[in-house]
Enzyme design. Structure first.
Site, PDB file in Angstrom:
ATOM      1  N   GLY A  10     -11.494   6.793   7.559  1.00 48.57           N
ATOM      2  CA  GLY A  10     -11.169   5.407   7.196  1.00 48.57           C
ATOM      3  C   GLY A  10     -10.447   4.738   8.353  1.00 48.57           C
ATOM      4  O   GLY A  10      -9.643   5.377   9.029  1.00 48.57           O
ATOM      5  N   THR A 133      -3.440   7.035  10.011  1.00 50.27           N
ATOM      6  CA  THR A 133      -3.759   6.871   8.589  1.00 50.27           C
ATOM      7  C   THR A 133      -2.697   6.007   7.922  1.00 50.27           C
ATOM      8  O   THR A 133      -1.510   6.144   8.209  1.00 50.27           O
ATOM      9  CB  THR A 133      -3.842   8.198   7.796  1.00 50.27           C
ATOM     10  OG1 THR A 133      -3.913   7.890   6.408  1.00 50.27           O
ATOM     11  CG2 THR A 133      -2.659   9.110   8.002  1.00 50.27           C
ATOM     12  N   ASP A 135      -2.044   6.434   4.973  1.00 50.34           N
ATOM     13  CA  ASP A 135      -1.446   7.298   3.943  1.00 50.34           C
ATOM     14  C   ASP A 135      -0.207   8.056   4.438  1.00 50.34           C
ATOM     15  O   ASP A 135       0.571   8.564   3.621  1.00 50.34           O
ATOM     16  CB  ASP A 135      -2.481   8.305   3.430  1.00 50.34           C
ATOM     17  CG  ASP A 135      -3.638   7.634   2.709  1.00 50.34           C
ATOM     18  OD1 ASP A 135      -3.416   6.560   2.114  1.00 50.34           O
ATOM     19  OD2 ASP A 135      -4.760   8.168   2.738  1.00 50.34           O
ATOM     20  N   ARG A 170       5.531 -11.446 -17.399  1.00 50.03           N
ATOM     21  CA  ARG A 170       4.473 -10.467 -17.653  1.00 50.03           C
ATOM     22  C   ARG A 170       4.781  -9.084 -17.055  1.00 50.03           C
ATOM     23  O   ARG A 170       5.588  -8.961 -16.131  1.00 50.03           O
ATOM     24  CB  ARG A 170       3.174 -10.942 -17.004  1.00 50.03           C
ATOM     25  CG  ARG A 170       2.444 -11.967 -17.829  1.00 50.03           C
ATOM     26  CD  ARG A 170       1.252 -12.477 -17.046  1.00 50.03           C
ATOM     27  NE  ARG A 170       0.394 -13.277 -17.902  1.00 50.03           N
ATOM     28  CZ  ARG A 170      -0.449 -14.190 -17.459  1.00 50.03           C
ATOM     29  NH1 ARG A 170      -0.546 -14.448 -16.174  1.00 50.03           N
ATOM     30  NH2 ARG A 170      -1.206 -14.860 -18.306  1.00 50.03           N
ATOM     31  N   HIS A 179      -4.802   8.317  -2.749  1.00 49.02           N
ATOM     32  CA  HIS A 179      -5.336   9.150  -3.820  1.00 49.02           C
ATOM     33  C   HIS A 179      -4.581  10.466  -3.945  1.00 49.02           C
ATOM     34  O   HIS A 179      -4.398  10.980  -5.028  1.00 49.02           O
ATOM     35  CB  HIS A 179      -6.826   9.458  -3.578  1.00 49.02           C
ATOM     36  CG  HIS A 179      -7.719   8.394  -4.121  1.00 49.02           C
ATOM     37  ND1 HIS A 179      -8.497   7.589  -3.327  1.00 49.02           N
ATOM     38  CD2 HIS A 179      -7.932   7.990  -5.386  1.00 49.02           C
ATOM     39  CE1 HIS A 179      -9.151   6.733  -4.092  1.00 49.02           C
ATOM     40  NE2 HIS A 179      -8.827   6.962  -5.337  1.00 49.02           N
TER      41      HIS A 179
HETATM   42  O1  F6P Z   1      -7.481   7.695   3.690  1.00 51.42           O
HETATM   43  C1  F6P Z   1      -7.066   6.363   3.664  1.00 51.42           C
HETATM   44  C2  F6P Z   1      -7.501   5.648   2.447  1.00 51.42           C
HETATM   45  O2  F6P Z   1      -7.199   4.343   2.767  1.00 51.42           O
HETATM   46  C3  F6P Z   1      -6.910   6.042   1.108  1.00 51.42           C
HETATM   47  O3  F6P Z   1      -5.602   5.636   0.865  1.00 51.42           O
HETATM   48  C4  F6P Z   1      -7.885   5.384   0.158  1.00 51.42           C
HETATM   49  O4  F6P Z   1      -7.809   5.955  -1.087  1.00 51.42           O
HETATM   50  C5  F6P Z   1      -9.177   5.654   0.862  1.00 51.42           C
HETATM   51  O5  F6P Z   1      -8.889   5.704   2.227  1.00 51.42           O
HETATM   52  C6  F6P Z   1     -10.281   4.651   0.616  1.00 51.42           C
HETATM   53  O6  F6P Z   1     -11.407   5.084   1.285  1.00 51.42           O
HETATM   54  P1  F6P Z   1     -12.770   4.274   1.516  1.00 51.42           P
HETATM   55  O7  F6P Z   1     -12.567   3.385   2.691  1.00 51.42           O
HETATM   56  O8  F6P Z   1     -13.759   5.330   1.806  1.00 51.42           O
HETATM   57  O9  F6P Z   1     -13.016   3.493   0.291  1.00 51.42           O
END
Ligand code: F6P
Length: 356
Positions: A10, A133, A135, A170, A179
Site C-alpha cells: 500500500g 506504512t 500503520d 449524536r 486491520h
Molecule cells: O497497510 C496499510 C493499510 O493502509 C491498512 O491500514 C489498510 O487496512 C490497508 O492498507 C488497505 O489496503 P488496500 O489499499 O489494499 O485497500
C-alpha cells in the site's frame, strides 16, 4: 554503481521524499551512479518492467504524495508459487537483478514487503530497505514514514466530526485504518479527543462501550465520538480461532466493523449512530513536515549503507536515533500496540474508554 529502487505494498505519504533522500545522498557522495526504477513494486522486478530514472526526476517530489514508481500488493505467501504462466517469481527476480548488473536494490515497504526483501537478501541479492506504512507496525523501528501524516488526516476527520456531532447531539463512529494494529486509531483518537477508542489489541465488551456513552449522557454531554480501528474486535470474537473469525467476517452482513458496532449500540440503546470512514484519504496527499524530515533522514542513511556495502539491513529509528536493523530481525514480526503501555494508561486516566 547501479542501484535499483522499488516501492511495494500500500502506498503512503513520503515514499517519494524517501527516494529523493536516497538518490540525492548517493549523487552527493559517490561518482557514477545510475538509478533503475522498477514499476509497480515487486511486479516490476519479476516481469522486468523498469526504466532508468534521471536525477532530475527526483527533484520537486519532496512534497508529492504517492510514489512516482507505482506500487502493487504482491503477497509474500504467493512469492514461492509460480504465476499463471508457470514463472518462478523468485528466480525471475534474481535473474533480472543479475542481468541488469545491479549493485544494490533499495526497497521501500511495509511488513509483507520486508518478508520478500529478506527472502531476496537470503538468496544473495544486495538489499537495503526503508520502513514505510501508515500503520506504524514494522518491527525494529520506533516510527515508519507515512504514520504521522495519516495521524494528521485521521485526526482532522475526527475534528470535523466533533463539530457536527456536538451540534446534533449524536453518537459517531470514525473508522480508522489498521486491520491488525491500532497505532493509528490510538494516536488519532487521542489527538482528536475521541471518547472511546477501540483497537485490535484490546478486545472490547459492548456493555462497557454503552456504559461509557451513558456516562457522558448523564453528565450532560450531548455527543460521543468513537475512534474505531478497522480491526477492532469484541471479546467474544477474540476468543474464536483465526479460522472461525475469518469465517464469521465472510458471512457478515456489515461492510466493516464500524457498521456492526453501530448496529449493536443502536439495538441496545435505541440511539441513532452515524459512521464516518475516511478510508484511503488517510494514505493520500502530501507528507506532513515530520514525515518529510524522517524520510529524508532514512533516505540519507540508506545511501550511507549502500556506500559502505552494509547490505541486508533496514534503516530504522531506535530511541530517536537513526540506526540499521538486520532484515532477518524485522521480517515476519508485527509491532503491535502494547495494551499495558503508558500511553494507554494516560488515555484511560483522562477518561478515554477502550471498551475493556
Ligand atoms: O497497510 C496499510 C493499510 O493502509 C491498512 O491500514 C489498510 O487496512 C490497508 O492498507 C488497505 O489496503 P488496500 O489499499 O489494499 O485497500
Amino acid at each position: 554503481m547501479k542501484i535499483g529502487l522499488l516501492t511495494s505494498g500500500g502506498d503512503c505519504q513520503a515514499l517519494n521524499a524517501a527516494m529523493r533522500g536516497v538518490v540525492k545522498a548517493l549523487y552527493e557522495n559517490t561518482d557514477d551512479i545510475s538509478i533503475i526504477g522498477f514499476e509497480d513494486g515487486y511486479k516490476g522486478l519479476i516481469y522486468n518492467n523498469f526504466h532508468t530514472v534521471a536525477p532530475s526526476e527526483f527533484s520537486g517530489i519532496l512534497t508529492k504524495g504517492g510514489t512516482i514508481l507505482g506500487t502493487s500488493r504482491q503477497p509474500f505467501k504467493k512469492m514461492n508459487v509460480p504465476d499463471e504462466n508457470g514463472l518462478d517469481k523468485v528466480e525471475a527476480m534474481k535473474k533480472n537483478y543479475k542481468n541488469l548488473g545491479l549493485d544494490c536494490l533499495v526497497i521501500l515497504g511495509g511488513n509483507g514487503t520486508h518478508k520478500t526483501a529478506n527472502l531476496l537478501s537470503n538468496e544473495g541479492l544486495n538489499i537495503v530497505t526503508l520502513p514505510k506504512t501508515i500503520d506504524n507496525d514494522i518491527w525494529g523501528t520506533d516510527i515508519s514514514f507515512g504514520f504521522q501524516s495519516s495521524v494528521d488526516i485521521a485526526t482532522n476527520a475526527i475534528d470535523c466530526i466533533h463539530t457536527t456531532a456536538a451540534s446534533h447531539g449524536r453518537v459517531f463512529i470514525v473508522e480508522i485504518m489498521g486491520h491488525k494494529v491500532g497505532h493509528l486509531a490510538l494516536h488519532a483518537g487521542i489527538a482528536g479527543g475521541a471518547h472511546i477508542i477501540l483497537i485490535p489489541e484490546i478486545p472490547y465488551d459492548l456493555d462497557k462501550i454503552i456504559d461509557a456513552i451513558e456516562k457522558r449522557d448523564k453528565t450532560g454531554k450531548r455527543f460521543t465520538i468513537l475512534a474505531v480501528a478497522e480491526g477492532a474486535i469484541s471479546k467474544e470474537d477474540a476468543a474464536l480461532s483465526k479460522k472461525e473469525y475469518k469465517q464469521k467476517l465472510k458471512g457478515s452482513k456489515y461492510p466493516s466493523v464500524a457498521y456492526e458496532i453501530a448496529d449493536k449500540i443502536k439495538e441496545k440503546t435505541g440511539k441513532e449512530i452515524r459512521i464516518a470512514v475516511p478510508g484511503h484519504t488517510q494514505r493520500g496527499g502530501a507528507p506532513c513536515p515530520y514525515d518529510r524530515v524522517i524520510s529524508t533522514r532514512f533516505g540519507a542513511a540508506a545511501a550511507d549503507l549502500i556506500i559502505k556495502g552494509e547490505y541486508g539491513n533496514m534503516v530504522a529509528m531506535v530511541n530517536g536515533e537513526i540506526k540499521s536493523v538486520p532484515l532477518g530481525e524485522v521480517a515476519g514480526k508485527l509491532k503491535t500496540v502494547d495494551a499495558e503501555a503508558s500511553v494507554i494508561k494516560e488515555a484511560k486516566a483522562i477518561g478515554i474508554s477502550f471498551g475493556d
